[in-house]
Motif scaffolding. Structure first.
Motif, PDB file in Angstrom:
ATOM      1  N   ALA A 127      10.543   1.724   6.735  1.00 20.81           N
ATOM      2  CA  ALA A 127       9.148   2.117   6.555  1.00 20.81           C
ATOM      3  C   ALA A 127       8.418   1.210   5.573  1.00 20.81           C
ATOM      4  N   GLY A 128       9.088   0.152   5.117  1.00 19.04           N
ATOM      5  CA  GLY A 128       8.462  -0.768   4.180  1.00 19.04           C
ATOM      6  C   GLY A 128       8.533  -0.305   2.740  1.00 19.04           C
ATOM      7  N   ILE A 129       9.391   0.659   2.460  1.00 16.68           N
ATOM      8  CA  ILE A 129       9.546   1.156   1.099  1.00 16.68           C
ATOM      9  C   ILE A 129      10.534   0.243   0.370  1.00 16.68           C
ATOM     10  N   THR A 130      10.099  -0.270  -0.762  1.00 19.12           N
ATOM     11  CA  THR A 130      10.972  -1.171  -1.509  1.00 19.12           C
ATOM     12  C   THR A 130      11.972  -0.392  -2.351  1.00 19.12           C
ATOM     13  N   GLN A 131      13.054  -1.052  -2.695  1.00 19.70           N
ATOM     14  CA  GLN A 131      14.074  -0.451  -3.560  1.00 19.70           C
ATOM     15  C   GLN A 131      13.472  -0.116  -4.919  1.00 19.70           C
ATOM     16  N   GLU A 132      12.604  -0.981  -5.413  1.00 17.24           N
ATOM     17  CA  GLU A 132      11.951  -0.752  -6.705  1.00 17.24           C
ATOM     18  C   GLU A 132      11.132   0.534  -6.689  1.00 17.24           C
ATOM     19  N   SER A 133      10.383   0.751  -5.622  1.00 15.67           N
ATOM     20  CA  SER A 133       9.592   1.981  -5.505  1.00 15.67           C
ATOM     21  C   SER A 133      10.493   3.199  -5.462  1.00 15.67           C
ATOM     22  N   ASN A 134      11.555   3.100  -4.691  1.00 18.96           N
ATOM     23  CA  ASN A 134      12.506   4.207  -4.614  1.00 18.96           C
ATOM     24  C   ASN A 134      13.088   4.523  -5.983  1.00 18.96           C
TER      25      ASN A 134
ATOM     26  N   TYR B  58       6.713  20.106  -8.524  1.00 18.86           N
ATOM     27  CA  TYR B  58       8.095  19.636  -8.464  1.00 18.86           C
ATOM     28  C   TYR B  58       8.498  19.386  -7.014  1.00 18.86           C
ATOM     29  N   ALA B  59       8.145  20.303  -6.140  1.00 16.61           N
ATOM     30  CA  ALA B  59       8.449  20.133  -4.713  1.00 16.61           C
ATOM     31  C   ALA B  59       7.693  18.931  -4.143  1.00 16.61           C
ATOM     32  N   GLU B  60       6.471  18.740  -4.582  1.00 18.64           N
ATOM     33  CA  GLU B  60       5.686  17.593  -4.112  1.00 18.64           C
ATOM     34  C   GLU B  60       6.368  16.278  -4.501  1.00 18.64           C
ATOM     35  N   ILE B  61       6.881  16.199  -5.712  1.00 15.96           N
ATOM     36  CA  ILE B  61       7.606  15.001  -6.149  1.00 15.96           C
ATOM     37  C   ILE B  61       8.842  14.810  -5.279  1.00 15.96           C
ATOM     38  N   GLY B  62       9.510  15.896  -4.939  1.00 10.33           N
ATOM     39  CA  GLY B  62      10.673  15.830  -4.058  1.00 10.33           C
ATOM     40  C   GLY B  62      10.328  15.251  -2.698  1.00 10.33           C
ATOM     41  N   VAL B  63       9.146  15.576  -2.197  1.00  9.58           N
ATOM     42  CA  VAL B  63       8.710  15.032  -0.915  1.00  9.58           C
ATOM     43  C   VAL B  63       8.504  13.523  -1.032  1.00  9.58           C
TER      44      VAL B  63
ATOM     45  N   ASP C  18       0.822  -1.208   0.000  1.00 15.84           N
ATOM     46  CA  ASP C  18       0.000   0.000   0.000  1.00 15.84           C
ATOM     47  C   ASP C  18       0.854   1.255   0.000  1.00 15.84           C
ATOM     48  N   ILE C  19       1.825   1.344   0.879  1.00 16.70           N
ATOM     49  CA  ILE C  19       2.650   2.541   0.972  1.00 16.70           C
ATOM     50  C   ILE C  19       3.465   2.727  -0.300  1.00 16.70           C
TER      51      ILE C  19
ATOM     52  N   LEU D  96      13.037   7.359   0.622  1.00 17.99           N
ATOM     53  CA  LEU D  96      14.376   7.048   1.125  1.00 17.99           C
ATOM     54  C   LEU D  96      14.369   6.581   2.579  1.00 17.99           C
ATOM     55  N   SER D  97      13.189   6.628   3.226  1.00 21.16           N
ATOM     56  CA  SER D  97      13.081   6.225   4.624  1.00 21.16           C
ATOM     57  C   SER D  97      13.367   4.739   4.785  1.00 21.16           C
ATOM     58  N   HIS D  98      14.252   4.440   5.688  1.00 21.51           N
ATOM     59  CA  HIS D  98      14.567   3.038   5.969  1.00 21.51           C
ATOM     60  C   HIS D  98      13.622   2.517   7.051  1.00 21.51           C
TER      61      HIS D  98
END
Length: 80
Positions: A48-55, A33-38, A4-5, A44-46
């Protein structure tokens, strides 16, 4: 939950980029552009369940947005 995240972040960045491409003003482009930066920062949060592929997907969207934003700024200065 991890899925989901990841979907939220990637799709949010895509939506912001699409809105950025349709924006008619510098301020609107800068906002998206700033929103995409956010989204990129959050990806990049470690832990938090964010995959490398998503990053990587969000990083690519950010690179495309950077190129687009710079091109539009250059184009608008040439027109003025």
């Amino acid at each position: 939950m991890n899925t989901d995240i990841n979907h939220i972040l990637v799709n949010g960045a895509r939506i912001a980029f699409n809105k950025m491409r349709r924006a008619q003003s510098f301020n609107a482009r800068l906002y998206y552009y700033a929103e995409i930066g956010v989204y990129l920062e959050v990806s990049l949060s470690h832990g938090a369940g964010i995959t490398q592929e998503s990053n990587e997907q969000i990083d690519e969207i950010y690179k495309q947005a950077t190129h687009f934003h710079m091109s539009e700024n250059k184009r608008s200065r040439l027109v003025s």
